[in-house]
Motif scaffolding. Structure first.
Motif, PDB file in Angstrom:
ATOM      1  N   TYR A  27      -2.920   2.278   7.818  1.00 23.87           N
ATOM      2  CA  TYR A  27      -3.750   1.562   6.845  1.00 23.87           C
ATOM      3  C   TYR A  27      -3.276   0.121   6.659  1.00 23.87           C
ATOM      4  O   TYR A  27      -4.089  -0.783   6.478  1.00 23.87           O
ATOM      5  N   THR A  28      -1.978  -0.108   6.716  1.00 23.94           N
ATOM      6  CA  THR A  28      -1.451  -1.474   6.620  1.00 23.94           C
ATOM      7  C   THR A  28      -1.908  -2.304   7.807  1.00 23.94           C
ATOM      8  O   THR A  28      -2.343  -3.452   7.656  1.00 23.94           O
ATOM      9  N   LEU A  29      -1.832  -1.724   8.986  1.00 23.91           N
ATOM     10  CA  LEU A  29      -2.282  -2.388  10.213  1.00 23.91           C
ATOM     11  C   LEU A  29      -3.767  -2.739  10.121  1.00 23.91           C
ATOM     12  O   LEU A  29      -4.178  -3.857  10.433  1.00 23.91           O
ATOM     13  N   ALA A  30      -4.574  -1.785   9.675  1.00 18.98           N
ATOM     14  CA  ALA A  30      -6.013  -2.026   9.544  1.00 18.98           C
ATOM     15  C   ALA A  30      -6.285  -3.148   8.550  1.00 18.98           C
ATOM     16  O   ALA A  30      -7.128  -4.029   8.804  1.00 18.98           O
ATOM     17  N   ALA A  31      -5.578  -3.155   7.432  1.00 22.05           N
ATOM     18  CA  ALA A  31      -5.769  -4.205   6.426  1.00 22.05           C
ATOM     19  C   ALA A  31      -5.417  -5.578   6.993  1.00 22.05           C
ATOM     20  O   ALA A  31      -6.140  -6.556   6.766  1.00 22.05           O
ATOM     21  N   ARG A  32      -4.314  -5.657   7.749  1.00 17.90           N
ATOM     22  CA  ARG A  32      -3.929  -6.935   8.374  1.00 17.90           C
ATOM     23  C   ARG A  32      -5.006  -7.432   9.323  1.00 17.90           C
ATOM     24  O   ARG A  32      -5.219  -8.633   9.451  1.00 17.90           O
ATOM     25  N   GLU A  33      -5.661  -6.497  10.021  1.00 16.11           N
ATOM     26  CA  GLU A  33      -6.697  -6.861  10.989  1.00 16.11           C
ATOM     27  C   GLU A  33      -8.073  -7.007  10.345  1.00 16.11           C
ATOM     28  O   GLU A  33      -9.032  -7.383  11.015  1.00 16.11           O
ATOM     29  N   GLY A  34      -8.190  -6.662   9.073  1.00 19.78           N
ATOM     30  CA  GLY A  34      -9.466  -6.762   8.380  1.00 19.78           C
ATOM     31  C   GLY A  34     -10.483  -5.730   8.837  1.00 19.78           C
ATOM     32  O   GLY A  34     -11.684  -5.994   8.830  1.00 19.78           O
ATOM     33  N   VAL A  35      -9.985  -4.549   9.224  1.00 19.63           N
ATOM     34  CA  VAL A  35     -10.881  -3.477   9.660  1.00 19.63           C
ATOM     35  C   VAL A  35     -10.689  -2.251   8.769  1.00 19.63           C
ATOM     36  O   VAL A  35      -9.730  -2.159   8.006  1.00 19.63           O
ATOM     37  N   VAL A  36     -11.599  -1.321   8.889  1.00 24.05           N
ATOM     38  CA  VAL A  36     -11.585  -0.091   8.105  1.00 24.05           C
ATOM     39  C   VAL A  36     -10.926   1.019   8.919  1.00 24.05           C
ATOM     40  O   VAL A  36     -10.980   1.012  10.142  1.00 24.05           O
ATOM     41  N   VAL A  37     -10.327   1.977   8.230  1.00 22.42           N
ATOM     42  CA  VAL A  37      -9.864   3.200   8.863  1.00 22.42           C
ATOM     43  C   VAL A  37     -10.917   4.265   8.572  1.00 22.42           C
ATOM     44  O   VAL A  37     -11.312   4.458   7.421  1.00 22.42           O
ATOM     45  N   ALA A  38     -11.393   4.916   9.623  1.00 21.97           N
ATOM     46  CA  ALA A  38     -12.372   5.998   9.503  1.00 21.97           C
ATOM     47  C   ALA A  38     -11.690   7.269   9.997  1.00 21.97           C
ATOM     48  O   ALA A  38     -11.798   7.631  11.168  1.00 21.97           O
ATOM     49  N   PRO A  39     -10.960   7.968   9.124  1.00 22.58           N
ATOM     50  CA  PRO A  39     -10.128   9.077   9.588  1.00 22.58           C
ATOM     51  C   PRO A  39     -10.915  10.336   9.952  1.00 22.58           C
ATOM     52  O   PRO A  39     -11.751  10.795   9.194  1.00 22.58           O
ATOM     53  N   LEU A  40     -10.605  10.863  11.129  1.00 21.48           N
ATOM     54  CA  LEU A  40     -11.092  12.169  11.545  1.00 21.48           C
ATOM     55  C   LEU A  40      -9.939  13.169  11.575  1.00 21.48           C
ATOM     56  O   LEU A  40     -10.160  14.371  11.575  1.00 21.48           O
ATOM     57  N   CYS A  41      -8.731  12.678  11.613  1.00 17.14           N
ATOM     58  CA  CYS A  41      -7.535  13.525  11.609  1.00 17.14           C
ATOM     59  C   CYS A  41      -7.381  14.168  10.232  1.00 17.14           C
ATOM     60  O   CYS A  41      -7.339  13.457   9.217  1.00 17.14           O
ATOM     61  N   PRO A  42      -7.287  15.502  10.166  1.00 14.07           N
ATOM     62  CA  PRO A  42      -7.152  16.165   8.865  1.00 14.07           C
ATOM     63  C   PRO A  42      -5.955  15.676   8.046  1.00 14.07           C
ATOM     64  O   PRO A  42      -6.058  15.528   6.832  1.00 14.07           O
ATOM     65  N   TYR A  43      -4.829  15.411   8.708  1.00 14.59           N
ATOM     66  CA  TYR A  43      -3.666  14.934   7.961  1.00 14.59           C
ATOM     67  C   TYR A  43      -3.953  13.582   7.323  1.00 14.59           C
ATOM     68  O   TYR A  43      -3.668  13.361   6.144  1.00 14.59           O
ATOM     69  N   VAL A  44      -4.519  12.657   8.086  1.00 15.43           N
ATOM     70  CA  VAL A  44      -4.788  11.318   7.562  1.00 15.43           C
ATOM     71  C   VAL A  44      -5.843  11.381   6.458  1.00 15.43           C
ATOM     72  O   VAL A  44      -5.749  10.668   5.459  1.00 15.43           O
ATOM     73  N   VAL A  45      -6.835  12.251   6.595  1.00 12.55           N
ATOM     74  CA  VAL A  45      -7.836  12.434   5.535  1.00 12.55           C
ATOM     75  C   VAL A  45      -7.142  12.844   4.238  1.00 12.55           C
ATOM     76  O   VAL A  45      -7.379  12.258   3.169  1.00 12.55           O
ATOM     77  N   LYS A  46      -6.248  13.829   4.305  1.00  9.64           N
ATOM     78  CA  LYS A  46      -5.543  14.304   3.107  1.00  9.64           C
ATOM     79  C   LYS A  46      -4.623  13.223   2.551  1.00  9.64           C
ATOM     80  O   LYS A  46      -4.520  13.046   1.336  1.00  9.64           O
ATOM     81  N   TRP A  47      -3.933  12.508   3.434  1.00  8.73           N
ATOM     82  CA  TRP A  47      -3.042  11.436   2.989  1.00  8.73           C
ATOM     83  C   TRP A  47      -3.851  10.385   2.246  1.00  8.73           C
ATOM     84  O   TRP A  47      -3.437   9.916   1.166  1.00  8.73           O
TER      85      TRP A  47
END
Length: 115
Positions: free
Chosen positions: A65-85
């Motif tokens: 999420y930090t990387l995405a914010a630096r790049e100005g993009v969104v994270v669209a999680p499909l990974c169950p762990y990342v969704v829960k996090w």
């Protein structure tokens, strides 16, 4: 999580947790979606069994999420762990639109051998 470095291997589509000896002890596998807007799409989170319970998966998700914010993009999680996090850390993990999640699922279905 002392002694672990997190690095982005963009060509391989992996955010990796690397121990001091160079061993990759965890990773998030992802792809970059270009349309309907650019997004990072995590698909799998894996932590080697000898390193489970050390906060590595959470550190990988936070860094994604930090990387995405630096790049100005969104994270669209499909990974169950990342969704829960993301659900547990809404202040650090802005939600992706349903349209973007649908587009990410469609891309994944169109590339069955990728993951």
């Amino acid at each position: 999580m002392s002694g672990i470095e997190i690095r982005d291997d963009r060509p391989a589509g992996r955010l990796e947790a690397v121990a001091g000896d160079g061993e990759v002890v965890g990773r998030i596998e992802y792809f970059v979606l270009e349309s309907p807007r650019r997004a990072i799409v995590p698909v799998h989170t894996v932590v080697e069994s000898a390193h489970e319970g050390k906060g590595i998966a959470g550190s990988l998700a936070r860094e994604l999420y930090t990387l995405a914010a630096r790049e100005g993009v969104v994270v669209a999680p499909l990974c169950p762990y990342v969704v829960k996090w993301a659900e547990r850390h809404p202040d650090q993990a802005p939600a992706a639109s349903p349209e973007l999640i649908r587009a990410a699922k469609a891309w994944l279905a169109a590339h069955p051998g990728r993951f």
